[in-house]
Write an enzyme that holds these catalytic residues in place. Structure first.
Site, PDB file in Angstrom:
ATOM      1  N   ASN A  46       0.847  -1.188   0.000  1.00 18.98           N
ATOM      2  CA  ASN A  46       0.000   0.000   0.000  1.00 18.98           C
ATOM      3  C   ASN A  46       0.883   1.240   0.000  1.00 18.98           C
ATOM      4  OD1 ASN A  46      -1.764   2.145   1.674  1.00 18.98           O
ATOM      5  ND2 ASN A  46      -3.102   0.672   0.688  1.00 18.98           N
ATOM      6  N   ALA A  47       0.391   2.316  -0.605  1.00 19.47           N
ATOM      7  CA  ALA A  47       1.143   3.568  -0.651  1.00 19.47           C
ATOM      8  C   ALA A  47       1.456   4.069   0.766  1.00 19.47           C
ATOM      9  CB  ALA A  47       0.360   4.618  -1.435  1.00 19.47           C
ATOM     10  N   CYS A  54       1.376  -9.061   4.623  1.00 21.80           N
ATOM     11  CA  CYS A  54       2.248 -10.135   4.139  1.00 21.80           C
ATOM     12  C   CYS A  54       1.426 -11.288   3.557  1.00 21.80           C
ATOM     13  CB  CYS A  54       3.094 -10.680   5.292  1.00 21.80           C
ATOM     14  SG  CYS A  54       4.322  -9.552   5.947  1.00 21.80           S
ATOM     15  N   GLU A  56       1.611 -14.511   4.263  1.00 21.44           N
ATOM     16  CA  GLU A  56       1.145 -15.475   5.260  1.00 21.44           C
ATOM     17  C   GLU A  56      -0.124 -14.991   5.953  1.00 21.44           C
ATOM     18  OE1 GLU A  56       4.136 -14.060   4.869  1.00 21.44           O
ATOM     19  OE2 GLU A  56       5.631 -15.088   6.091  1.00 21.44           O
ATOM     20  N   CYS A  88       8.139 -13.024   8.720  1.00 16.86           N
ATOM     21  CA  CYS A  88       8.450 -11.909   9.619  1.00 16.86           C
ATOM     22  C   CYS A  88       7.853 -12.191  11.002  1.00 16.86           C
ATOM     23  CB  CYS A  88       7.918 -10.592   9.045  1.00 16.86           C
ATOM     24  SG  CYS A  88       6.142 -10.359   9.246  1.00 16.86           S
ATOM     25  N   CYS A  91       3.981 -12.145  11.286  1.00 13.27           N
ATOM     26  CA  CYS A  91       3.338 -13.347  10.737  1.00 13.27           C
ATOM     27  C   CYS A  91       3.530 -14.535  11.666  1.00 13.27           C
ATOM     28  CB  CYS A  91       3.881 -13.650   9.344  1.00 13.27           C
ATOM     29  SG  CYS A  91       3.303 -12.467   8.110  1.00 13.27           S
TER      30      CYS A  91
HETATM   31  N1  THU Z   1       6.762 -10.106   3.332  1.00 11.87           N
HETATM   32  C1  THU Z   1       5.844 -11.121   3.379  1.00 11.87           C
HETATM   33  O1  THU Z   1       4.901 -11.164   2.577  1.00 11.87           O
HETATM   34  N2  THU Z   1       5.992 -12.066   4.339  1.00 11.87           N
HETATM   35  C2  THU Z   1       6.976 -12.070   5.274  1.00 11.87           C
HETATM   36  O2  THU Z   1       6.936 -12.851   6.215  1.00 11.87           O
HETATM   37  C3  THU Z   1       8.115 -11.173   5.107  1.00 11.87           C
HETATM   38  C4  THU Z   1       7.875  -9.997   4.249  1.00 11.87           C
HETATM   39  C5  THU Z   1       6.578  -9.049   2.346  1.00 11.87           C
HETATM   40  C6  THU Z   1       6.179  -7.726   2.941  1.00 11.87           C
HETATM   41  C7  THU Z   1       6.596  -6.770   1.855  1.00 11.87           C
HETATM   42  O3  THU Z   1       5.536  -6.676   0.914  1.00 11.87           O
HETATM   43  C8  THU Z   1       7.784  -7.450   1.204  1.00 11.87           C
HETATM   44  O4  THU Z   1       7.768  -8.789   1.638  1.00 11.87           O
HETATM   45  C9  THU Z   1       9.131  -6.841   1.569  1.00 11.87           C
HETATM   46  O5  THU Z   1       9.268  -6.751   2.938  1.00 11.87           O
END
Ligand code: THU
Length: 132
Positions: A46-47, A54, A56, A88, A91
């Site tokens: 998103n902007a 994420c 997950e 992350c 998540c």
């Molecule tokens: N991202 C995920 O989709 N899952 C994670 O567990 C780590 C990070 C995404 C978030 C963002 O859109 C991109 O990866 C870079 O951080």
């Protein structure tokens, strides 16, 4: 479904990712124990960067909103990265709420993956029982 098949399903989600800011697509596939049901997800940015979600958590909220809460078995998380695309912290925490016993498959660009329990990714996690 084999572990590798779940990983490959997650890879199909990379093309759905909306990543105009990071240019880092992530895919996920969350399996339920019953009925071979798998919920997929991708990251949607998103902007207002902090409003992004994420892959997950996309998969998880899709599942919970469809009535699945307590039957998750495995999740595959994949990215176009040269090392495993580790989930992350946010998540890990969200998954722990519903599935502290979850198995996590973490894949990288070449489609190889590592398999480990969520409890190893989030040791001594804070969950619903912690509020008791
Ligand atoms: N991202 C995920 O989709 N899952 C994670 O567990 C780590 C990070 C995404 C978030 C963002 O859109 C991109 O990866 C870079 O951080």
């Amino acid at each position: 479904m084999t572990d590798q098949e779940l990983v490959e399903l997650a890879f199909t989600m990379l093309e759905r990712s909306y990543v105009p800011y990071s240019h880092f697509p992530v895919g996920a596939a969350l399996e339920c124990a019953d009925s071979d049901r798998v919920f997929t997800g991708c990251n949607v940015e998103n902007a207002a960067y902090g409003s992004s979600i994420c892959a997950e958590r996309t998969a998880l909220v899709k599942a919970v909103s469809e009535g699945h809460r307590d039957d998750f078995t495995r999740i595959a998380v994949v990215g176009n990265s040269t090392e495993p695309c580790w989930p992350c912290g946010a998540c890990r925490q969200m998954l722990y709420e519903f599935a502290p016993g979850l198995t996590v498959l973490v894949a990288q660009r070449d489609h190889s993956f590592v398999k480990l329990p969520l409890s190893e990714l989030l040791a001594h996690g804070f969950g619903p029982k912690s509020l008791g």
